[in-house]
Design an enzyme around this catalytic site. Structure first.
Site, PDB file in Angstrom:
ATOM      1  N   THR A  16       0.909  -1.433   0.094  1.00  0.00           N
ATOM      2  CA  THR A  16      -0.106  -0.014   0.111  1.00  0.00           C
ATOM      3  C   THR A  16       0.739   1.313  -0.029  1.00  0.00           C
ATOM      4  O   THR A  16       0.560   2.260  -0.627  1.00  0.00           O
ATOM      5  CB  THR A  16      -0.938   0.022   1.293  1.00  0.00           C
ATOM      6  N   ASP A  60       2.018  -7.029  -3.941  1.00  0.00           N
ATOM      7  CA  ASP A  60       1.262  -7.146  -2.575  1.00  0.00           C
ATOM      8  C   ASP A  60       1.966  -8.023  -1.951  1.00  0.00           C
ATOM      9  O   ASP A  60       2.280  -9.269  -2.209  1.00  0.00           O
ATOM     10  CB  ASP A  60      -0.196  -7.620  -2.845  1.00  0.00           C
ATOM     11  N   SER A  61       2.197  -8.064  -0.613  1.00  0.00           N
ATOM     12  CA  SER A  61       3.065  -8.659   0.133  1.00  0.00           C
ATOM     13  C   SER A  61       2.547 -10.153   0.565  1.00  0.00           C
ATOM     14  O   SER A  61       3.046 -10.851   1.017  1.00  0.00           O
ATOM     15  CB  SER A  61       3.612  -7.927   1.541  1.00  0.00           C
ATOM     16  N   SER A  62       1.126 -10.246   0.271  1.00  0.00           N
ATOM     17  CA  SER A  62       0.565 -11.623   0.582  1.00  0.00           C
ATOM     18  C   SER A  62       1.128 -12.633  -0.453  1.00  0.00           C
ATOM     19  O   SER A  62       1.187 -13.563  -0.306  1.00  0.00           O
ATOM     20  CB  SER A  62      -0.933 -11.639   0.165  1.00  0.00           C
ATOM     21  N   ASP A  93       1.134  -6.658   5.533  1.00  0.00           N
ATOM     22  CA  ASP A  93       0.506  -8.005   5.705  1.00  0.00           C
ATOM     23  C   ASP A  93       1.686  -9.024   6.130  1.00  0.00           C
ATOM     24  O   ASP A  93       1.490  -9.826   7.101  1.00  0.00           O
ATOM     25  CB  ASP A  93      -0.372  -8.556   4.559  1.00  0.00           C
ATOM     26  N   THR A 168       4.971  -8.654  15.271  1.00  0.00           N
ATOM     27  CA  THR A 168       3.896  -9.256  14.844  1.00  0.00           C
ATOM     28  C   THR A 168       2.996  -8.203  14.308  1.00  0.00           C
ATOM     29  O   THR A 168       2.840  -7.309  14.847  1.00  0.00           O
ATOM     30  CB  THR A 168       3.186 -10.226  15.673  1.00  0.00           C
ATOM     31  N   THR A 279       4.540 -20.440  21.993  1.00  0.00           N
ATOM     32  CA  THR A 279       3.135 -20.510  22.788  1.00  0.00           C
ATOM     33  C   THR A 279       2.360 -19.749  21.505  1.00  0.00           C
ATOM     34  O   THR A 279       2.745 -18.844  20.855  1.00  0.00           O
ATOM     35  CB  THR A 279       3.189 -19.387  23.791  1.00  0.00           C
ATOM     36  N   GLN A 280       0.941 -19.932  21.695  1.00  0.00           N
ATOM     37  CA  GLN A 280      -0.083 -18.981  20.838  1.00  0.00           C
ATOM     38  C   GLN A 280      -0.327 -17.922  21.547  1.00  0.00           C
ATOM     39  O   GLN A 280      -1.014 -17.082  20.990  1.00  0.00           O
ATOM     40  CB  GLN A 280      -1.148 -19.889  20.407  1.00  0.00           C
ATOM     41  N   CYS A 281       0.193 -17.485  22.629  1.00  0.00           N
ATOM     42  CA  CYS A 281      -0.185 -16.136  23.373  1.00  0.00           C
ATOM     43  C   CYS A 281       0.763 -15.150  22.591  1.00  0.00           C
ATOM     44  O   CYS A 281       1.603 -15.426  22.130  1.00  0.00           O
ATOM     45  CB  CYS A 281       0.114 -16.227  24.753  1.00  0.00           C
TER      46      CYS A 281
HETATM   47  N1  ASP Z   1      -2.114  -6.240   1.205  1.00  0.00           N
HETATM   48  C1  ASP Z   1      -1.077  -4.983   1.456  1.00  0.00           C
HETATM   49  C2  ASP Z   1       0.223  -5.907   1.358  1.00  0.00           C
HETATM   50  O1  ASP Z   1       0.699  -6.162   2.487  1.00  0.00           O
HETATM   51  C3  ASP Z   1      -1.399  -4.420   2.763  1.00  0.00           C
HETATM   52  C4  ASP Z   1      -0.483  -3.486   3.106  1.00  0.00           C
HETATM   53  O2  ASP Z   1       0.367  -2.809   1.942  1.00  0.00           O
HETATM   54  O3  ASP Z   1      -0.271  -2.896   4.262  1.00  0.00           O
HETATM   55  O4  ASP Z   1       1.024  -5.759   0.497  1.00  0.00           O
END
Ligand code: ASP
Length: 343
Positions: A16, A60-62, A93, A168, A279-281
């Protein structure tokens, strides 16, 4: 000897932060980083020189994965001597994963690498991108006796600089999108930039910078939940080529004490699969043996991830498997803090 101003390489990978809104259509499109200084004239007030480098196709970082991690590491490697610091613009992300991975890949790093991004595009009226970008560059250019102040991989977001492998993403819409629950902020940005020198990573400056590019992705991340079935767990552990598993357990590292569960783990360990207990905490640490429900894990040789984040746990596993660390010392090395990722 006079030293010229620090020079910073700004690497745009996507996300973004690098978007601008087309005011007529409302659509988001990638920002041309070559014209960065014209679009953000405030940057000219910083006492440093800035050069930019953009991924040919910003993502996109996904869509991030270890191949791109290697690409980022190589950009830093080939520009390491020419620049005093690096700022990596990345989608938020998966930023904590990439930044954690880079912290392991860049050994004996003696310069700052600052990851940043934003929740709103740089061209948006209420954007958080400008502050994140400007302060990240400022932090990367901080020097003391002509040497960089920060010598590690970090993440800057909403007035705080964190150790990257302690972060995180905790919020999908607040500007304060990241947290580092188990490690204090390295820098806080207010009227002044407050550097918490005691918490900065102190690399061994006698060793030369080394980039590790082999990451082994034959791993899995399993989050326990009450009712998780034997069949599901068994099929994950039966995955061909599986070499390591990060197990997200309850509280201080606790798990069900049902026999089938321990049998699956024992069989996996005897096949040479490394199992890391985290841990998941969101905060706190694994302490195997504190409760009876984790005693068995300790006895069978499960690795303690202590207070590591899931993101760093995954990346450390990929990194150590890529290093071909021998089975004998794997547990000891995993349980040792390599880049300040665990207590
Ligand atoms: N979906 C976007 C990404 O991680 C969200 C961002 O940029 O914050 O690339």
């Amino acid at each position: 000897m006079t030293k010229s101003r620090p020079n910073i390489l700004l690497i745009y990978t996507g996300g973004t932060i690098g978007m601008v809104k087309d005011f007529e259509t409302g659509a988001l499109r990638a920002f041309d980083f070559k014209n960065l200084l014209d679009r953000i004239p405030e940057l000219k007030q910083l006492d440093c020189d800035i050069e930019t480098f953009s991924f040919a196709e910003p993502i996109d970082s996904s869509n991030m994965n270890p191949k791109y991690w290697v690409e980022i590491a190589e950009i830093i490697e080939s520009n390491y001597d020419a620049f005093d610091g690096f700022v990596v613009l990345h989608g938020s992300d998966t930023m904590s994963y990439t930044a954690s991975a880079l912290s392991f890949m860049l050994e004996h790093l003696a310069k700052p690498v600052v990851f940043t991004g934003s929740q709103l595009p740089i061209g948006d009226l209420r954007t958080d991108a400008k502050e994140n970008l400007i302060t990240s560059i400022h932090v990367a250019s901080l020097q003391r006796y002509n040497k960089p102040v920060i010598k590690e991989v970090t993440l800057y977001f909403e007035y705080k600089l964190y150790r990257a492998n302690r972060t995180t993403k905790i919020n999908a819409e607040h500007f304060e999108a990241f947290a580092s629950l188990n490690y204090p902020d390295l820098v806080t940005s207010g009227v002044h930039l407050k550097v918490n020198h005691d918490y900065l990573f102190k690399p061994n400056l006698k060793k030369s910078f080394k980039v590790h590019k082999v990451l082994d992705v034959n791993i899995a991340l399993i989050k326990l939940f009450p009712g998780i079935s034997e069949g599901v767990l068994q099929s994950i552990f039966n995955t061909p080529g599986l070499k390591g598993v990060v197990l997200e357990t309850y509280g201080a590292g606790n798990c069900t004490t049902e026999q089938w569960f321990f049998d699956i783990l024992k069989a996996a360990i005897s096949k040479g699969i490394h199992i890391v207990n985290i841990t998941q905490c969101s905060g706190g640490s694994v302490l195997m043996g504190q409760y009876q429900t984790s005693e068995q894990l300790k006895k069978m040789g499960v690795i303690s991830g202590k207070d590591i984040t899931s993101e760093a746990a995954i990346c450390k596993l990929m990194y150590l498997l890529g290093q071909n660390v021998s089975a004998k010392v794997f547990k000891t090395i995993y349980e040792t803090s390599l880049r300040g990722e665990m207590a």
